[in-house]
Design a protein around this motif. Structure first.
Motif, mmCIF file in Angstrom:
data_model
loop_
_atom_site.group_PDB
_atom_site.id
_atom_site.type_symbol
_atom_site.label_atom_id
_atom_site.label_comp_id
_atom_site.label_asym_id
_atom_site.label_seq_id
_atom_site.Cartn_x
_atom_site.Cartn_y
_atom_site.Cartn_z
ATOM 1 N N UNK A 60 0.866 -1.151 -0.082
ATOM 2 C CA UNK A 60 0.168 -0.104 0.127
ATOM 3 C C UNK A 60 0.873 1.115 -0.051
ATOM 4 N N UNK A 61 2.189 1.155 -0.477
ATOM 5 C CA UNK A 61 2.929 2.176 -0.231
ATOM 6 C C UNK A 61 2.609 3.451 -1.509
ATOM 7 N N UNK A 62 2.648 4.420 -1.225
ATOM 8 C CA UNK A 62 2.429 5.610 -2.153
ATOM 9 C C UNK A 62 3.526 6.463 -2.069
ATOM 10 N N UNK A 63 4.001 6.980 -3.379
ATOM 11 C CA UNK A 63 5.251 8.040 -3.431
ATOM 12 C C UNK A 63 4.896 9.004 -4.342
ATOM 13 N N UNK A 64 5.052 10.352 -3.989
ATOM 14 C CA UNK A 64 5.311 11.516 -4.613
ATOM 15 C C UNK A 64 6.514 12.126 -4.697
ATOM 16 N N UNK A 71 3.823 7.841 1.646
ATOM 17 C CA UNK A 71 2.662 7.618 2.624
ATOM 18 C C UNK A 71 2.032 6.192 2.390
ATOM 19 N N UNK A 72 1.252 5.625 3.430
ATOM 20 C CA UNK A 72 0.633 4.298 3.128
ATOM 21 C C UNK A 72 -1.028 4.826 2.877
ATOM 22 N N UNK A 73 -1.683 3.980 1.921
ATOM 23 C CA UNK A 73 -2.991 4.176 1.690
ATOM 24 C C UNK A 73 -3.482 2.774 1.281
ATOM 25 N N UNK A 148 0.566 8.064 12.382
ATOM 26 C CA UNK A 148 1.584 7.246 12.128
ATOM 27 C C UNK A 148 1.540 6.122 12.016
ATOM 28 N N UNK A 149 2.012 4.916 11.278
ATOM 29 C CA UNK A 149 1.511 3.715 10.931
ATOM 30 C C UNK A 149 1.954 2.875 12.457
ATOM 31 N N UNK A 150 2.607 3.423 13.165
ATOM 32 C CA UNK A 150 2.972 2.821 14.425
ATOM 33 C C UNK A 150 1.592 2.180 14.991
ATOM 34 N N UNK A 151 0.747 3.080 15.065
ATOM 35 C CA UNK A 151 -0.675 2.759 15.607
ATOM 36 C C UNK A 151 -1.628 1.971 14.946
ATOM 37 N N UNK A 152 -1.209 1.592 13.866
ATOM 38 C CA UNK A 152 -1.948 0.237 13.224
ATOM 39 C C UNK A 152 -1.302 -1.004 13.158
ATOM 40 N N UNK A 153 -1.736 -1.749 14.131
ATOM 41 C CA UNK A 153 -1.163 -2.973 14.631
ATOM 42 C C UNK A 153 -0.547 -3.558 13.319
ATOM 43 N N UNK A 154 -1.686 -3.685 12.353
ATOM 44 C CA UNK A 154 -1.096 -4.775 11.155
ATOM 45 C C UNK A 154 -0.027 -3.954 10.411
ATOM 46 N N UNK A 155 -0.093 -2.699 10.177
ATOM 47 C CA UNK A 155 0.954 -1.934 9.402
ATOM 48 C C UNK A 155 2.361 -1.791 10.315
ATOM 49 N N UNK A 156 2.385 -1.872 11.685
ATOM 50 C CA UNK A 156 3.466 -2.035 12.340
ATOM 51 C C UNK A 156 4.121 -3.244 12.226
#
Length: 348
Positions: A60-64, A71-73, A148-156
């Motif tokens: 789910x990585x997005x790059x500009x 960011x993650x989307x 912050x993706x830290x606070x999403x358990x799966x993304x962490x």
């Protein structure tokens, strides 16, 4: 024992350099350090910034790149997620670092392959790689809402798996060049954990994440190092037991000196201390060789009087990467480190 593998006062560096030319950066490293390390070159490309460099392969990585944003989307189709889990379950590593993300890695390998030692079929004794630590990565990468993706358990958890894979990929490549591969886990955010900025980041989870990466790197046969360029909860950090603890001995010695007993226990059970004794802040502009020697010896003697074991075998490094400095300032850092080692080899 680890101490027996590294000669006393061995020098190496932390990841970043200010150079835009990978060839020049690698040549400077080979010339100045005992343990060569591949350089991160953030001025060369946004892709080599601390979080971005290891984001390749993250679901789910997005790059500009034009706006220098990553960011993650999440999306409804979870195929990228399934593919990542399936690949990780079958094979390690599952994610390489491409040349566009780490020109210094590929250039360092190329230059070292041309050295007389490798040309004659002999490996180097040591080589160093590095990864961004799981806390710095997950507290530096955000989702589309700015969280912050830290606070999403799966993304962490995905990030943790990704970083272990990046380390394993490096070790696999670097083993062809050196008998001992060292991987430093760079965690600058450790100096901020516990502040209001990172509420909800628990000690138990910090230790779990760090221990998972350390164990993952050790499973590859590499030596692990943990680098923090500021103050932090040192008893907690020592408790995760990296092989090498790299701290800012120039700016934060007093903060770690409080925990001599903890440090002594760490060293007595096989850990090594890496002193980041050359500043990579604005202090480098006014610092000189005599000042560095004086500061080192004052700190060295304080610990030696307490317990000689604490200074029985040290690695010397800059306090952090030199990527925020000018090229001339970076060269001064390298010169001061080399000069300090020469002085200590005669003095100690």
């Amino acid at each position: 024992m680890l101490h027996e593998r590294f000669p006393n006062l061995t020098t190496t560096g932390i990841g970043s350099l200010p150079h835009e030319d990978a060839g020049e950066a690698c040549a400077a490293i080979i010339e100045n350090f005992d343990i060569p390390f591949w350089p991160q070159l953030p001025r060369r490309s946004f892709a080599e910034s601390m979080v971005m460099q290891y984001s390749e392969g993250m679901p789910f990585i997005k790059i500009d790149e034009s706006r220098e944003r990553v960011w993650i989307e999440r999306q409804e189709d979870d195929a990228p997620l399934r593919q990542f889990y399936e690949a990780y379950a079958v094979e390690m590593p599952v994610s390489a670092i491409s040349p566009s993300y780490a020109a210094g890695f590929y250039e360092m390998c190329r230059q070292l392959q041309q050295t007389p030692s490798l040309q004659s079929g002999k490996k180097l004794p040591f080589i160093k790689g590095h990864i961004t630590g799981p806390l710095t990565f997950t507290l530096g990468l955000k989702d589309r809402d700015g969280r912050d993706i830290y606070y999403d358990e799966e993304l962490r958890e995905l990030a943790l798996m990704l970083l272990i894979s990046k380390a394993a990929w490096q070790v696999e490549k670097l083993k062809a060049l050196a008998s001992t591969v060292v991987i430093f886990i760079d965690e600058p955010v450790l100096s901020s954990v516990g502040s209001s900025t990172y509420l909800g980041v628990s000690e138990s989870e910090i230790k779990r994440l760090l221990k998972a990466v350390i164990d993952g790197v050790k499973q590859t046969g590499a030596v692990t190092g943990l680098h923090c360029c500021g103050n932090c909860d040192w008893p907690m950090v020592f408790d995760v037991r990296p092989d090498i603890m790299n701290f800012d001995a120039y700016g934060y010695f007093d903060a770690i000196d409080i925990y001599r007993d903890v440090m002594a226990d760490y060293v007595s059970t096989g850990g090594m201390m890496a002193w980041g004794i050359i500043p990579t802040t604005d202090a480098i502009r006014t610092e000189d060789a005599q000042g560095i020697k004086r500061k080192f010896m004052e700190r060295y003697e304080r610990l030696q009087k307490y317990n000689n074991l604490l200074v029985s075998n040290l690695i010397l490094t800059p306090s952090c990467g030199t990527g925020s400095l000018s090229t001339a300032e970076s060269e001064k850092v390298f010169s001061l480190l080399r000069g300090l080692k020469d002085y200590l080899m005669v003095t100690l």
